[in-house]
Design a protein around this motif. Structure first.
Motif, PDB file in Angstrom:
ATOM      1  N   GLN A  42      -5.945  31.300 -26.315  1.00 17.18           N
ATOM      2  CA  GLN A  42      -5.558  30.268 -27.277  1.00 17.18           C
ATOM      3  C   GLN A  42      -6.753  29.553 -27.868  1.00 17.18           C
ATOM      4  O   GLN A  42      -7.834  29.535 -27.307  1.00 17.18           O
ATOM      5  N   THR A  43      -6.489  29.008 -29.050  1.00 16.66           N
ATOM      6  CA  THR A  43      -7.421  28.125 -29.741  1.00 16.66           C
ATOM      7  C   THR A  43      -6.669  26.819 -29.956  1.00 16.66           C
ATOM      8  O   THR A  43      -5.559  26.645 -29.456  1.00 16.66           O
ATOM      9  N   ASP A  44      -7.248  25.913 -30.714  1.00 11.51           N
ATOM     10  CA  ASP A  44      -6.563  24.654 -31.021  1.00 11.51           C
ATOM     11  C   ASP A  44      -5.366  24.854 -31.933  1.00 11.51           C
ATOM     12  O   ASP A  44      -4.542  23.970 -32.079  1.00 11.51           O
ATOM     13  N   SER A  68      -4.723  29.254 -40.784  1.00 16.55           N
ATOM     14  CA  SER A  68      -5.041  28.043 -40.033  1.00 16.55           C
ATOM     15  C   SER A  68      -5.426  26.899 -40.970  1.00 16.55           C
ATOM     16  O   SER A  68      -6.234  27.064 -41.871  1.00 16.55           O
ATOM     17  N   LYS A  69      -4.840  25.770 -40.729  1.00 24.96           N
ATOM     18  CA  LYS A  69      -5.212  24.563 -41.470  1.00 24.96           C
ATOM     19  C   LYS A  69      -6.244  23.755 -40.686  1.00 24.96           C
ATOM     20  O   LYS A  69      -6.732  22.748 -41.150  1.00 24.96           O
ATOM     21  N   HIS A  70      -6.552  24.239 -39.493  1.00 26.98           N
ATOM     22  CA  HIS A  70      -7.538  23.589 -38.631  1.00 26.98           C
ATOM     23  C   HIS A  70      -8.931  23.815 -39.218  1.00 26.98           C
ATOM     24  O   HIS A  70      -9.352  24.948 -39.420  1.00 26.98           O
ATOM     25  N   ILE A  75     -13.107  26.106 -29.115  1.00 28.47           N
ATOM     26  CA  ILE A  75     -13.427  27.204 -28.213  1.00 28.47           C
ATOM     27  C   ILE A  75     -12.174  28.034 -27.969  1.00 28.47           C
ATOM     28  O   ILE A  75     -11.064  27.615 -28.277  1.00 28.47           O
ATOM     29  N   PHE A  76     -12.376  29.205 -27.425  1.00 28.05           N
ATOM     30  CA  PHE A  76     -11.272  30.055 -26.992  1.00 28.05           C
ATOM     31  C   PHE A  76     -11.029  29.775 -25.509  1.00 28.05           C
ATOM     32  O   PHE A  76     -11.973  29.531 -24.760  1.00 28.05           O
TER      33      PHE A  76
END
Length: 129
Positions: A42-44, A68-70, A75-76
């Motif tokens: 996972q990521t954020d 992604s809008k991030h 980090i992973f």
């Protein structure tokens, strides 16, 4: 002659840009004696889950950055689930919501997790051959 060189460079640039994927491939190899119920990367902003990975199995997962809008850094996180136990390992880094230019190869052993990066230039060279 000069126009031809610029045209060739433009075509090369466009073909490289359009052939690139907007994400990261992660090759996961279970070289341990453990059968994991599931593995989560996972990521954020995204999660990729793999159900049941057995001894000596290898899987390729894709972490998509395209929608992604991030726009931050992160980090992973690798999480491996076995019965009621969870093993976690952080790895890699992305900046401004942009995927790294490296893919990852994760090898899970009984007492160790080895994470290597595979640079995108290597992938492009192999595609051309």
């Amino acid at each position: 002659m000069i126009k031809t060189k610029y045209l060739m460079l433009l075509i090369l640039f466009i073909s490289v840009c359009t052939s690139c994927q907007h994400g990261v491939n992660i090759v996961l190899e279970n070289k341990s004696d453990t059968v994991f119920d599931s593995v989560l990367i996972q990521t954020d902003f995204n999660k990729v889950k793999l159900e049941k990975i057995r001894k000596n199995e290898s899987h390729t997962l894709f972490v998509n950055f395209k929608n992604s809008k991030h726009k931050g850094d992160g980090i992973f996180i690798l999480q491996m689930f076995e019965n009621d136990k969870v093993k976690s390992q952080q790895f890699g880094y992305y900046s401004n919501g942009i995927p790294p230019s490296d893919d990852f190869i994760i090898k899970i052993y009984n007492d160790t997790i080895i994470i290597n990066r595979k640079h995108i230039e290597e992938k492009l060279i192999k595609k051309r051959k």
